[in-house]
Design a protein around this motif. Structure first.
Motif, PDB file in Angstrom:
ATOM      1  N   LEU A 182       0.819  -1.208   0.000  1.00  0.00           N
ATOM      2  CA  LEU A 182       0.000   0.000   0.000  1.00  0.00           C
ATOM      3  C   LEU A 182       0.858   1.265   0.000  1.00  0.00           C
ATOM      4  CD1 LEU A 182      -2.862  -0.834   2.522  1.00  0.00           C
ATOM      5  CD2 LEU A 182      -2.760  -1.259   0.072  1.00  0.00           C
ATOM      6  N   PRO A 183       0.277   2.379  -0.471  1.00  0.00           N
ATOM      7  CA  PRO A 183       0.956   3.673  -0.323  1.00  0.00           C
ATOM      8  C   PRO A 183       0.868   4.133   1.132  1.00  0.00           C
ATOM      9  CG  PRO A 183      -1.234   3.991  -1.231  1.00  0.00           C
ATOM     10  CD  PRO A 183      -1.033   2.497  -1.138  1.00  0.00           C
ATOM     11  N   PHE A 184       1.684   5.082   1.521  1.00  0.00           N
ATOM     12  CA  PHE A 184       1.632   5.629   2.882  1.00  0.00           C
ATOM     13  C   PHE A 184       2.122   7.076   2.861  1.00  0.00           C
ATOM     14  CE2 PHE A 184       5.890   4.055   2.364  1.00  0.00           C
ATOM     15  CZ  PHE A 184       6.717   4.846   3.163  1.00  0.00           C
ATOM     16  N   LYS A 185       1.858   7.794   3.941  1.00  0.00           N
ATOM     17  CA  LYS A 185       2.260   9.194   4.053  1.00  0.00           C
ATOM     18  C   LYS A 185       3.643   9.246   4.703  1.00  0.00           C
ATOM     19  CE  LYS A 185      -2.538  10.749   4.537  1.00  0.00           C
ATOM     20  NZ  LYS A 185      -3.533  11.408   5.429  1.00  0.00           N
ATOM     21  N   ALA A 186       4.653   9.254   3.898  1.00  0.00           N
ATOM     22  CA  ALA A 186       6.023   9.200   4.418  1.00  0.00           C
ATOM     23  C   ALA A 186       6.399  10.495   5.130  1.00  0.00           C
ATOM     24  CB  ALA A 186       7.003   8.930   3.288  1.00  0.00           C
ATOM     25  N   VAL A 187       7.126  10.337   6.207  1.00  0.00           N
ATOM     26  CA  VAL A 187       7.853  11.452   6.810  1.00  0.00           C
ATOM     27  C   VAL A 187       9.232  11.444   6.162  1.00  0.00           C
ATOM     28  CG1 VAL A 187       8.863  12.351   8.940  1.00  0.00           C
ATOM     29  CG2 VAL A 187       6.586  11.289   8.978  1.00  0.00           C
ATOM     30  N   ARG A 188       9.666  12.585   5.688  1.00  0.00           N
ATOM     31  CA  ARG A 188      10.953  12.627   4.995  1.00  0.00           C
ATOM     32  C   ARG A 188      11.600  13.999   5.132  1.00  0.00           C
ATOM     33  NH1 ARG A 188       9.838  14.510  -0.309  1.00  0.00           N
ATOM     34  NH2 ARG A 188       7.613  14.590  -0.823  1.00  0.00           N
ATOM     35  N   PRO A 189      12.904  14.085   4.933  1.00  0.00           N
ATOM     36  CA  PRO A 189      13.583  15.361   5.082  1.00  0.00           C
ATOM     37  C   PRO A 189      13.163  16.363   4.006  1.00  0.00           C
ATOM     38  CG  PRO A 189      15.145  13.572   4.610  1.00  0.00           C
ATOM     39  CD  PRO A 189      13.789  12.985   4.579  1.00  0.00           C
ATOM     40  N   THR A 190      13.278  17.627   4.326  1.00  0.00           N
ATOM     41  CA  THR A 190      13.058  18.645   3.314  1.00  0.00           C
ATOM     42  C   THR A 190      14.124  18.505   2.237  1.00  0.00           C
ATOM     43  OG1 THR A 190      14.351  20.207   4.625  1.00  0.00           O
ATOM     44  CG2 THR A 190      11.962  20.241   4.923  1.00  0.00           C
ATOM     45  N   ARG A 191      13.800  19.001   1.055  1.00  0.00           N
ATOM     46  CA  ARG A 191      14.677  18.795  -0.101  1.00  0.00           C
ATOM     47  C   ARG A 191      16.106  19.272   0.169  1.00  0.00           C
ATOM     48  NH1 ARG A 191      13.516  19.201  -6.032  1.00  0.00           N
ATOM     49  NH2 ARG A 191      11.434  19.939  -5.517  1.00  0.00           N
ATOM     50  N   ASP A 192      16.237  20.378   0.897  1.00  0.00           N
ATOM     51  CA  ASP A 192      17.573  20.950   1.123  1.00  0.00           C
ATOM     52  C   ASP A 192      18.378  20.186   2.164  1.00  0.00           C
ATOM     53  OD1 ASP A 192      15.659  21.946   3.024  1.00  0.00           O
ATOM     54  OD2 ASP A 192      17.167  23.367   3.728  1.00  0.00           O
ATOM     55  N   LYS A 193      17.715  19.288   2.924  1.00  0.00           N
ATOM     56  CA  LYS A 193      18.414  18.580   4.007  1.00  0.00           C
ATOM     57  C   LYS A 193      18.675  17.111   3.698  1.00  0.00           C
ATOM     58  CE  LYS A 193      18.248  21.977   7.166  1.00  0.00           C
ATOM     59  NZ  LYS A 193      17.406  22.954   6.482  1.00  0.00           N
ATOM     60  N   SER A 234      -1.348   9.845   0.767  1.00  0.00           N
ATOM     61  CA  SER A 234      -0.679   8.543   0.747  1.00  0.00           C
ATOM     62  C   SER A 234      -0.037   8.342  -0.623  1.00  0.00           C
ATOM     63  CB  SER A 234      -1.690   7.425   1.019  1.00  0.00           C
ATOM     64  OG  SER A 234      -2.131   7.480   2.360  1.00  0.00           O
ATOM     65  N   SER A 235       1.210   7.921  -0.614  1.00  0.00           N
ATOM     66  CA  SER A 235       1.978   7.866  -1.866  1.00  0.00           C
ATOM     67  C   SER A 235       2.827   6.608  -1.922  1.00  0.00           C
ATOM     68  CB  SER A 235       2.910   9.089  -1.967  1.00  0.00           C
ATOM     69  OG  SER A 235       2.201  10.299  -1.840  1.00  0.00           O
ATOM     70  N   TYR A 236       3.121   6.200  -3.141  1.00  0.00           N
ATOM     71  CA  TYR A 236       4.244   5.312  -3.391  1.00  0.00           C
ATOM     72  C   TYR A 236       5.421   6.210  -3.751  1.00  0.00           C
ATOM     73  CZ  TYR A 236       0.950   1.381  -3.824  1.00  0.00           C
ATOM     74  OH  TYR A 236       0.003   0.420  -3.587  1.00  0.00           O
ATOM     75  N   TYR A 237       6.637   5.640  -3.670  1.00  0.00           N
ATOM     76  CA  TYR A 237       7.834   6.436  -3.951  1.00  0.00           C
ATOM     77  C   TYR A 237       8.755   5.652  -4.879  1.00  0.00           C
ATOM     78  CZ  TYR A 237       5.944   8.928   0.013  1.00  0.00           C
ATOM     79  OH  TYR A 237       5.080   9.623   0.842  1.00  0.00           O
ATOM     80  N   VAL A 238       8.926   6.182  -6.086  1.00  0.00           N
ATOM     81  CA  VAL A 238       9.907   5.590  -6.990  1.00  0.00           C
ATOM     82  C   VAL A 238      11.284   5.990  -6.500  1.00  0.00           C
ATOM     83  CG1 VAL A 238      10.846   5.616  -9.338  1.00  0.00           C
ATOM     84  CG2 VAL A 238       8.372   5.525  -8.979  1.00  0.00           C
ATOM     85  N   TYR A 239      12.130   5.006  -6.272  1.00  0.00           N
ATOM     86  CA  TYR A 239      13.468   5.252  -5.717  1.00  0.00           C
ATOM     87  C   TYR A 239      14.495   4.628  -6.655  1.00  0.00           C
ATOM     88  CZ  TYR A 239      16.671   6.104  -1.750  1.00  0.00           C
ATOM     89  OH  TYR A 239      17.666   6.571  -0.930  1.00  0.00           O
ATOM     90  N   LYS A 240      15.412   5.449  -7.108  1.00  0.00           N
ATOM     91  CA  LYS A 240      16.491   4.987  -7.989  1.00  0.00           C
ATOM     92  C   LYS A 240      17.828   5.187  -7.287  1.00  0.00           C
ATOM     93  CE  LYS A 240      18.761   6.107 -12.426  1.00  0.00           C
ATOM     94  NZ  LYS A 240      18.711   6.968 -13.628  1.00  0.00           N
ATOM     95  N   ILE A 241      18.695   4.192  -7.398  1.00  0.00           N
ATOM     96  CA  ILE A 241      20.058   4.274  -6.857  1.00  0.00           C
ATOM     97  C   ILE A 241      21.027   3.903  -7.971  1.00  0.00           C
ATOM     98  CG2 ILE A 241      21.686   3.444  -5.123  1.00  0.00           C
ATOM     99  CD1 ILE A 241      19.256   2.551  -3.446  1.00  0.00           C
TER     100      ILE A 241
END
Length: 411
Positions: A5-16, A86-93
């Protein structure tokens, strides 16, 4: 049919985010850890190592409470934000060797392990499960995603590729020279499409994070989340990073043993002859090229060991793993290694360090003998999981290795 499922992620601000993201705590040397905590006030390491503020090592439940405090302070100071949808997050490394990994961060239902929608291949230790469960329950968040892998899927892949055509919400390169990208997906139609695509997959597999998964199951059971009617109970889920099987990078763990269990070199070689055809390669650097072929470094020489298949019976997927073969034919019967998890005479070196590292460790006198083998394949991993079996410890060293603090799942 895994439920992701998607979820509401807590995440750093873009600059941090580039300052926040950290490797696994255990991967830092004492000097590296000290430098990062001293010089970077925004590192996630300050949250998981709260004792640094007081120049004191703190452990146990007291540490868990302080971790929660540090996390809340970061929240209050605006270093973190939480998505409204609520979101999914595409993550590329893209790692420093040039390998690219593309996947989706989502919340996986722990009950899928009971329903066989999520399958495991490793055993876990009960005390570690309980310890980490208490940690999660106290701090109230999960900052390290479990790595799951799924059969390549055209629908999911097309969505990932589509998102990567737009500007990433995050794009940063670490001092480890890995580059990370993140794209949130909150559009309802795409969210439903991703959810439905995962539900059409028969099963996904745990690649890395078995103890984190087991602790999440224990947390769900302890809080009663699995028995409640509300399917969206936050304790029922754990944060996961799902990548296609074709992108999973698996390395082997080579083995090193401190002594020959009371045997001299000749006695040991004679013992090996029961199960292996042995050739002394001398100073020639020998690396196996086929399954059931092993490299051995002993007393300044490389040896090739080819399994005598008529002497070794394979009745299931576990029997055919090279890590299991090595344990059952050499480590246990000849070298006296009963428990490969706890034996202090046995050490491991992951395959990225290659056999030259094993050679140097044996030449240093710290170890008497070292063994190398080919990596386990995705197909072998899945076969073991499908049969409900578990691999020997340190059977796989898997990439990608994720950063903590980029996306956080709150309970």
């Amino acid at each position: 049919m895994p439920r992701i499922l998607p979820f509401k992620a807590v995440r750093p601000t873009r600059d941090k985010v580039s300052l926040m993201a950290s490797r696994s705590y255990e991967s830092y040397s004492k000097e590296e850890l000290e430098a990062r905590l001293r010089d970077n006030p925004f590192s996630f390491l300050h949250i998981i190592n709260p004792g640094f503020k007081y120049r004191k090592k703190i452990s146990g439940k007291l540490r868990y409470g302080l971790v929660k405090n540090r996390y809340q302070e970061f929240r209050e100071d605006g270093i973190f934000m939480q998505d409204e949808e609520s979101s999914y997050y595409v993550y590329k490394i893209v790692n420093r060797e040039g390998f690219s990994f593309h996947g989706i961060v989502g919340a996986a239902d722990v009950d899928e392990l009971n329903k066989d929608g999520i399958r495991k291949h490793e055993a876990t230790l009960k005390d570690r499960e309980a310890m980490f469960m208490e940690y999660l329950k106290t701090v109230g968040f999960n900052a390290e995603a479990v790595l799951l892998t799924y059969p390549d899927n055209e629908i999911i892949n097309s969505i990932i590729q589509q998102q990567m055509n737009s500007r990433a919400e995050y794009e940063f390169t670490t001092t480890y020279r890995d580059t990370h990208y993140l794209w949130p997906i909150s559009e309802k139609a795409l969210v439903e499409k991703i959810k439905a695509a995962f539900e059409e997959i028969p099963a996904v597999y745990i690649a890395d994070g078995h103890h984190r998964t087991a602790s999440s199951i224990l947390l769900a059971e302890t809080t009663g989340a699995l028995s409640q009617d509300e399917m969206n109970n936050s304790y029922r889920f754990f944060m996961s990073y799902l990548i296609p099987e074709s992108e999973l990078k698996i390395y082997q763990f080579n083995r090193m043993v401190k002594d020959l269990n009371g045997m001299d070199k000749e006695e040991f070689l004679i013992g090996l002859d029961t199960y292996f055809r042995i050739d002394n390669r001398g100073a020639e650097y020998y690396k196996p090229s086929k399954k059931h072929h092993f490299s051995m470094y002993l007393d300044g020489d490389f040896y090739s060991l080819y399994l005598r298949k008529d002497r070794y019976k394979m009745t299931n997927a576990l029997d055919a793993l090279d890590t299991e073969i090595l344990y059952r034919t050499i480590l246990k019967p000849l070298l006296g290694i009963e428990d490969a998890r706890t034996e202090d005479r046995l050490a491991y070196s992951h395959g990225k360090k290659d056999l030259a590292h094993v050679q140097s460790m044996v030449d240093s006198g710290k170890f008497a003998v070292g063994f190398g083998m080919l990596p386990i394949t995705v197909e072998e991993l899945k076969a073991v999981a499908d049969q409900g079996l578990v691999m020997p410890p340190k059977s796989t060293f898997i990439e990608p290795k994720l950063r903590s603090g980029v996306t956080i799942y709150e309970f």
